[in-house]
Every structure is written in structure tokens, then in C-alpha cells.
Write a protein that holds these residues in place. Structure first.
Motif, PDB file in Angstrom:
ATOM      1  N   UNK A  16       0.798  -1.140  -0.103  1.00  0.00           N
ATOM      2  CA  UNK A  16      -0.060  -0.187  -0.009  1.00  0.00           C
ATOM      3  C   UNK A  16       0.776   1.320  -0.106  1.00  0.00           C
ATOM      4  N   UNK A  17       2.188   1.307   0.609  1.00  0.00           N
ATOM      5  CA  UNK A  17       2.798   2.531   0.671  1.00  0.00           C
ATOM      6  C   UNK A  17       4.119   2.610   0.145  1.00  0.00           C
ATOM      7  N   UNK A  18       4.482   1.294  -0.477  1.00  0.00           N
ATOM      8  CA  UNK A  18       5.727   1.402  -1.401  1.00  0.00           C
ATOM      9  C   UNK A  18       5.851   2.215  -2.902  1.00  0.00           C
ATOM     10  N   UNK A  19       6.638   3.131  -3.104  1.00  0.00           N
ATOM     11  CA  UNK A  19       6.688   3.816  -4.142  1.00  0.00           C
ATOM     12  C   UNK A  19       8.274   3.839  -4.664  1.00  0.00           C
ATOM     13  N   UNK A  20       8.421   4.595  -5.834  1.00  0.00           N
ATOM     14  CA  UNK A  20       9.910   4.787  -6.269  1.00  0.00           C
ATOM     15  C   UNK A  20      10.689   5.487  -5.315  1.00  0.00           C
TER      16      UNK A  20
END
Length: 258
Positions: A195-199
Motif C-alpha cells: 500500500x505504501x511502497x513507491x519509487x
């Protein structure tokens, strides 16, 4: 009997803690000294509570993961260790199995209790707030009674009876619960990362992994390094200078507008 009753009240308080904004007073490091006071050995309560806090440090609800019952394990583990005079070793040995069994009992009860939620649903349909409030209090009170009963009867029966009960549980079940307790935190963290992981976060995730897996940096060291990165990343150190710079830019823009 009186000590069992007081320990049961401590368990009920641990459930009520959620109603006060989750102050985390149900953690072993807080519950341990209270149990020690009830049993007349505050020093052992502090020592055992701190040790059990380390044991249960990763037992937090993340995503869909439901951790072992830290409240019941902490209270009974501390109480049995103090009453038997066997110290921290006995508390660590008993706390986790008790917490896992208590979690199993709570999950079984939790599968039945939602039947009462129909009262709140009917109240919502009817616009009757009293039914909703009644259900809210009913669920909360039932949780307090459940924890109180578990601690009261377990301590009243004694550590020998509880140990014998745990010993009668087939090894395949206890081993399965132990394996599940180890796997589920990983699953919970994976669901949270999804839900929270991004580049922008991925590089820091791998940085933490490298620091712990290859450079053997302790968790505390990684946490301190993370704080330093946050202070620098969000410019907490030179916040006043940043405000002055930004205000100057705003003034320049306003001059151009006129």
C-alpha cells in the motif's frame, strides 16, 4: 483469590486502553511492574516486564496480521514467574505459548461475537443511535470480561495446571502456531508495503536491508540513521533559512505581478 481478581482487573484495563486512544499501557513493560506490585515483588515485575517487552517487541498488528495476545502472555508470564520464584527464564518460557493459546481462544470467540453487530445494523437502518451505542458498549464490555476471565481462572488454577494444559496440546499444533507466528509478521509487512511502497521509498528500503543483512548494523543504528536522513530530507535543520528563502521568492513573484 484476591490476587487473581486484581490481575483480572489489570487484563480488563488492558482492553479498555484502546478506548483511551491506545496508550499502549497493555504492553509488558508497563503491565509487568503493576503485576509485580500486586504480587509484592515490584523489582521482579520491572525486570520481567522489560524482558518480555523484548520478546514481544515485534508482536504488533500490521496489515491483516493479528499478533499473539501480548496482554495475557505478559500478565500470566510475569505472574507465574514471580509466584514460582523462577525469574525471567520461566516468564520467557511461559509467555509466548500462553499468548498463542489466548490468541486462539480470542479468534474462536471473535467468530461468534459479530452476531451481535446486527443490533447496530438494525439501529443504523432505523436511525436509532441507542442501539448503536448499546452494541459498542456490549462489544467492549465483552472484551473486558473475556480477558478478565482468562487471567483470573488461569492464575487461580495455578501455573502447574496451565503448564500441564499447554503440555497436553499436541506438538504439531504448537509448532504450527509458532511457525505461523513467525510467518504472519512478514505477511503483514508485505501487505503494508504493497500500500505504501513507491519509487521514492524503494532505495531506502534496500538501504536498510543492506545495512542489517550485510553490514550487521543493529536495528537501533538503522533507526538513528533513518532519523538523520529524515532531518536532512525534509530540511528540519535549516528550516528558518528555508522559510526566509521561500518568503524572498514569494516577494519576488509578487513584485513581478505588479
Amino acid at each position: 483469590m484476591i490476587q487473581a481478581f486484581l490481575l483480572g482487573l489489570v487484563a480488563a484495563w488492558g482492553v479498555f486502553d484502546y478506548q483511551l486512544g491506545t496508550l499502549y499501557t497493555f504492553r509488558p513493560i508497563t503491565i509487568g511492574p503493576i503485576v509485580g506490585l500486586i504480587l509484592g515483588d515490584l523489582q521482579s515485575g520491572i525486570t520481567i516486564g522489560a524482558s518480555l517487552e523484548l520478546l514481544f517487541m515485534g508482536a504488533i498488528s500490521v496489515g491483516a496480521y493479528i499478533p499473539p495476545d501480548v496482554l495475557i502472555g505478559g500478565i500470566l508470564g510475569t505472574a507465574f514467574a514471580i509466584s514460582s520464584g523462577k525469574g525471567v527464564e520461566a516468564a520467557v518460557t511461559l509467555a509466548m505459548p500462553i499468548a498463542l493459546v489466548a490468541l486462539t481462544i480470542s479468534n474462536f470467540i471473535a467468530a461468534i461475537i459479530p452476531v451481535f453487530l446486527k443490533i447496530a445494523d438494525d439501529g443504523a437502518v432505523e436511525g436509532n443511535a441507542k442501539k448503536i451505542r448499546f452494541t459498542h458498549w456490549l462489544m467492549g464490555i465483552f472484551g473486558c470480561i473475556e480477558k478478565f476471565s482468562l487471567v483470573f481462572f488461569a492464575y487461580w488454577l495455578g501455573s502447574d495446571a496451565v503448564t500441564a494444559l499447554l503440555g497436553d496440546i499436541p506438538e504439531v499444533i504448537t509448532s504450527g502456531m509458532a511457525i505461523a507466528a513467525g510467518i504472519l509478521p512478514t505477511l503483514g509487512f508485505a501487505m503494508l508495503m504493497r500500500m505504501t511502497l513507491n519509487k521514492k521509498i524503494v532505495p531506502y528500503y534496500f538501504l536498510g536491508f543492506i545495512l542489517t543483512a550485510y553490514l550487521k548494523l543493529p536495528v537501533l543504528g538503522v533507526a538513528i540513521l533513518g532519523i538523520v536522513i529524515i532531518l536532512e530530507k525534509f530540511n528540519f535543520i535549516n528550516r528558518d533559512a528555508a522559510k526566509t528563502s521561500n518568503s524572498g521568492k514569494v516577494e519576488a513573484i509578487n513584485d513581478e505581478d505588479f
